[in-house]
Write an enzyme that holds these catalytic residues in place. Structure first.
Site, short mmCIF file in Angstrom:
data_model
loop_
_atom_site.label_atom_id
_atom_site.label_comp_id
_atom_site.label_asym_id
_atom_site.label_seq_id
_atom_site.Cartn_x
_atom_site.Cartn_y
_atom_site.Cartn_z
N SER A 205 -8.63 27.42 22.79
CA SER A 205 -9.85 26.79 22.14
C SER A 205 -10.97 26.23 22.93
O SER A 205 -12.27 26.46 22.87
CB SER A 205 -9.54 25.78 21.04
OG SER A 205 -9.01 24.75 21.80
N ARG A 209 -14.61 28.18 22.90
CA ARG A 209 -15.76 27.72 22.65
C ARG A 209 -16.75 27.63 23.52
O ARG A 209 -18.08 27.80 23.53
CB ARG A 209 -15.24 26.02 22.39
CG ARG A 209 -16.41 25.20 21.82
CD ARG A 209 -16.15 23.83 21.66
NE ARG A 209 -15.26 23.60 20.60
CZ ARG A 209 -13.71 23.57 20.86
NH1 ARG A 209 -13.15 23.24 22.18
NH2 ARG A 209 -12.78 23.21 20.11
N ASN A 213 -20.41 29.83 23.26
CA ASN A 213 -21.82 29.16 23.25
C ASN A 213 -22.51 29.86 24.44
O ASN A 213 -23.82 30.07 24.03
CB ASN A 213 -21.75 27.77 23.23
CG ASN A 213 -21.39 27.15 22.04
OD1 ASN A 213 -22.12 26.99 21.02
ND2 ASN A 213 -19.82 27.05 21.71
#
Length: 291
Positions: A205, A209, A213
């Site tokens: 994760s 993440r 982005n």
């Protein structure tokens, strides 16, 4: 438009695809035996520059009225130390410097996105490299490498706090606790499987993440550059500044979108560095606690 595409390809799709390709070197057979040289070079260079800056300011630090850069760095250090103190309740001698290193390093790597999209690829092409991506955190290999290091630290902190036997026992006896040897043996596979999933989900994760982005932001910058190039192309096709209304609007739209997205992305690159840093501290704190 043609001038923009000279950096990479003959069409907008080729331009985008080119900018999303890495300078890759094979060190063996198979897809796993490949190195993204651009990500390695930029991340190491950025890391050394960050360390050099803090080392230099540490040597030049004064007890009196600090300069602007020293004052700013002191604010950053104090802010990170406060965040670590609120989350991690053990000895912070290692965790606080680690958190500061993660925050500064990831922020600086993210900040490479603020450079013009064609600047680094253009310089690399002039130097003889066909492909070069300037943002290491837009490379999943980089974010996974950092998050895997965090996973290794989680294991180290857990073993240090609980001992090797205690850590292994917790993997088999939590989160489903049982009384009696028989029930403990029955629940051991389920406990072990859940703990493995929990440990692996955290670095995945973290990596996804940050990568998601940064990759999305990079793609938006490329699309904005194409929009501006298309507007400029339409204007020049009819000569001078008397171009079509659509071309002028496209060019102005690209300028405004680029400025707005750049301002917004200053917040994004800072926030993503902070999230990665604070979650690392949270995960290390959780590793030292018993279920």
């Amino acid at each position: 438009m043609n001038r923009l595409l000279q950096v990479a390809g003959d069409s907008p799709s080729e331009y985008v695809t080119h900018h999303l390709d890495h300078w890759t070197v094979s060190i063996g057979d198979g897809w796993f035996m490949k190195l993204n040289v651009d990500s390695l070079l930029v991340s190491v260079t950025i890391g050394l520059l960050g360390l050099g800056l803090f080392w230099l300011m540490g040597r030049r630090a004064t007890a009196g009225v600090p300069g602007k850069l020293q004052a700013f760095l002191e604010i950053v250090v104090e802010f990170i130390d406060t965040q670590v103190r609120d989350v991690f309740h053990g000895d912070r001698k290692f965790v606080a410097p680690l958190a500061l290193t993660i925050f500064v390093w990831i922020f600086l790597m993210n900040a490479m996105k603020m450079l013009p999209v064609d600047l680094v690829p253009g310089l690399a092409k002039a130097a003889g490299s066909e492909y070069f991506r300037a943002v290491p955190t837009a490379d999943l290999n980089t974010t996974l490498a950092i998050s895997t290091t965090v996973l290794m630290l989680m294991f180290a902190f857990a073993i240090k706090a609980k001992g090797g036997f205690g850590f292994a026992k917790e993997l088999l006896t939590a989160p489903f606790h049982a009384h009696g040897t028989g029930m403990k043996l029955v629940l051991a596979p389920a406990n072990f499987g859940l703990n493995v999933i929990e440990y692996l989900s955290k670095p995945v994760s973290l990596a996804m993440r940050l990568f998601g982005n940064m990759f999305a932001g990079e793609l938006v910058f490329l699309l904005i550059a194409l929009l501006g190039a298309a507007g400029g192309h339409f204007i020049m096709d009819v000569g001078g500044f008397g171009g079509t209304t659509g071309g002028i609007l496209a060019f102005l739209g690209a300028v405004l979108a680029g400025a707005g997205w750049s301002i917004f992305h200053i917040l994004v690159i800072t926030l993503q560095a902070y999230i990665f840093m604070i979650l690392t501290v949270v995960y290390l704190s959780m590793s030292t606690e018993a279920h």
